[in-house]
Design an enzyme around this catalytic site. Sequence first.
Site, mmCIF file in Angstrom:
data_model
loop_
_atom_site.group_PDB
_atom_site.id
_atom_site.type_symbol
_atom_site.label_atom_id
_atom_site.label_comp_id
_atom_site.label_asym_id
_atom_site.label_seq_id
_atom_site.Cartn_x
_atom_site.Cartn_y
_atom_site.Cartn_z
ATOM 1 N N VAL A 98 0.936 -1.221 0.065
ATOM 2 C CA VAL A 98 0.097 0.208 -0.012
ATOM 3 C C VAL A 98 0.980 1.189 -0.039
ATOM 4 O O VAL A 98 1.883 1.262 0.827
ATOM 5 C CB VAL A 98 -1.061 0.317 1.465
ATOM 6 C CG1 VAL A 98 -1.688 1.523 1.328
ATOM 7 C CG2 VAL A 98 -1.678 -1.227 1.054
ATOM 8 N N HIS A 102 3.542 2.994 6.302
ATOM 9 C CA HIS A 102 2.883 2.387 7.235
ATOM 10 C C HIS A 102 4.223 1.554 8.067
ATOM 11 O O HIS A 102 4.829 0.937 7.293
ATOM 12 C CB HIS A 102 1.682 1.561 7.010
ATOM 13 C CG HIS A 102 1.785 0.724 5.842
ATOM 14 N ND1 HIS A 102 2.098 0.942 4.584
ATOM 15 C CD2 HIS A 102 1.887 -0.846 5.932
ATOM 16 C CE1 HIS A 102 2.160 0.050 3.842
ATOM 17 N NE2 HIS A 102 1.935 -1.208 4.485
ATOM 18 N N HIS A 104 4.834 -1.688 10.225
ATOM 19 C CA HIS A 104 4.192 -2.864 10.831
ATOM 20 C C HIS A 104 4.706 -2.971 12.198
ATOM 21 O O HIS A 104 5.771 -3.013 12.396
ATOM 22 C CB HIS A 104 4.447 -4.159 9.928
ATOM 23 C CG HIS A 104 4.060 -3.996 8.499
ATOM 24 N ND1 HIS A 104 2.804 -4.698 8.183
ATOM 25 C CD2 HIS A 104 4.467 -3.489 7.421
ATOM 26 C CE1 HIS A 104 2.472 -4.588 7.053
ATOM 27 N NE2 HIS A 104 3.557 -3.773 6.423
#
Length: 141
Positions: A98, A102, A104
Site C-alpha cells: 500500500v 505504514h 508494521h
Amino acid sequence: VNRAACVFCAIAAGDERGSIVHEDEAAFVLMDIAPVTPGHALVIPKRHADRLAQLDETTGGRLFALGMRAARALRSSGLRCDGVNLFLADGAAAGQDVFHVHLHVIPRFGGDGVRVSAGRSRPERTELDRIAALLRSAWDV
Ligand SMILES: [Zn+2]
C-alpha cells in the site's frame, strides 16, 4: 489524494472501516486485515505520503514512538507475544504493497512460522569503508 485510491486515506477520513486501536492528530494504529500473527498492527500517518522520503522527520519519529507503544501494549495484552518485529517496507522492491507509508508491528513467539531471513555476506573492511563514504556523501541530500 483521492480517498478512493488510497485505503489508508479512506480509513483516516472515516470513509472506510478499520479496527482502530489508537488515534491522535498525526497518526493512527489499526489492525492489519491480513495479519502475519494475531495482533499484527499498522502505524499510519494521517497525512498521505507515498514514500518515506515524503514524510517529515517529526511525523516519522511519531510513527516510531507509536510503534514502541503498540509493542508494549501487545506484550501486556494477553496475546501471544514474546517478541516484536517493527517492519517498514519503503518501495515496491522492499515489499511495499500500500503506497501510503505504514509501520508494521508484528508480535512474535516461538514456532510462529514467521521467517525473517536473508543470506548475509562478509565484505572486507575496505568495502564497508567505501560504502560508508558513499552514504556520507549522500547524507544531507
Ligand atoms: Zn493515503
